[in-house]
Design a protein around this motif. Structure first.
Motif, mmCIF file in Angstrom:
data_model
loop_
_atom_site.group_PDB
_atom_site.id
_atom_site.type_symbol
_atom_site.label_atom_id
_atom_site.label_comp_id
_atom_site.label_asym_id
_atom_site.label_seq_id
_atom_site.Cartn_x
_atom_site.Cartn_y
_atom_site.Cartn_z
ATOM 1 N N GLY A 138 37.849 22.089 73.723
ATOM 2 C CA GLY A 138 38.122 22.909 72.547
ATOM 3 C C GLY A 138 37.808 22.241 71.224
ATOM 4 N N GLY A 139 37.277 21.049 71.243
ATOM 5 C CA GLY A 139 36.882 20.359 70.018
ATOM 6 C C GLY A 139 35.367 20.346 69.882
ATOM 7 N N ASP A 149 35.339 13.283 58.132
ATOM 8 C CA ASP A 149 35.874 14.641 58.019
ATOM 9 C C ASP A 149 36.184 14.929 56.551
ATOM 10 N N PRO A 202 38.571 12.545 67.710
ATOM 11 C CA PRO A 202 38.112 13.894 68.054
ATOM 12 C C PRO A 202 38.051 14.778 66.810
ATOM 13 N N GLU A 236 36.621 22.060 61.256
ATOM 14 C CA GLU A 236 36.465 20.841 60.455
ATOM 15 C C GLU A 236 35.098 20.810 59.781
ATOM 16 N N GLN A 264 38.163 18.812 65.524
ATOM 17 C CA GLN A 264 38.596 20.157 65.901
ATOM 18 C C GLN A 264 37.725 21.231 65.255
ATOM 19 N N LEU A 265 37.770 22.426 65.829
ATOM 20 C CA LEU A 265 37.061 23.566 65.252
ATOM 21 C C LEU A 265 37.549 23.796 63.830
ATOM 22 N N GLU A 309 32.946 27.489 66.932
ATOM 23 C CA GLU A 309 33.113 27.668 68.380
ATOM 24 C C GLU A 309 31.823 27.327 69.138
ATOM 25 N N GLY A 365 31.533 23.780 70.444
ATOM 26 C CA GLY A 365 32.675 23.305 71.214
ATOM 27 C C GLY A 365 32.339 22.592 72.509
#
Length: 136
Positions: free
Chosen positions: A45-46, A114, A85, A90, A87-88, A38, A41
């Motif tokens: 939200g990413g 990723d 993108p 990852e 995301q949280l 978080e 971020g």
């Protein structure tokens, strides 16, 4: 100040703050990782692009002939191309490849992937050699 040959990634306050870790340092490459939380971020939200840019920049310093060998360098040029993108949650891996090491500059490329191995970003950096390793 510590001699450059004794500097580790956990001696760099920003990397400690961001949770970026050195995974591997080889003769022509280095690998760093981070789990996107978080605190990393953006407003959507990413992952914030600054986290990825920091990975691209910093992993360039850690192939063995550079900072680990005591060669002091600084970034003069950094390019980051964002592909997808993030995301949280990852887990990102950034791998640098040392393309050229001269008396005055070093050139590197970087791939950020990723956990599935998908390309998230890629970039390049040019580093200015400020000081060669001591020979004593």
């Amino acid at each position: 100040m510590k001699p450059a040959s004794l500097i580790a990634e956990n001696d760099i306050p920003l990397l400690r703050t961001l949770g970026i870790r050195l995974e591997e340092s080889g003769e022509r490459h280095a690998v760093m990782s981070v789990v996107v939380e978080e605190r990393h971020g953006n407003y959507l939200g990413g992952a914030h692009g600054g986290l990825i840019a920091t990975l691209v920049d910093t992993v360039c310093f850690f192939p063995r002939p550079l900072l680990p060998a005591g060669r002091l360098v600084t970034t003069t040029s950094l390019t980051v191309n964002y592909i997808r993108p993030v995301q949280l949650g990852e887990h990102l891996l950034a791998r640098s490849e040392l393309l050229h090491l001269g008396r005055r500059t070093a050139s590197l490329t970087v791939r950020v992937t990723d956990r599935q191995g998908r390309l998230v970003a890629h970039g390049s950096a040019t580093l200015l050699v400020l000081q060669e390793p001591s020979t004593d």
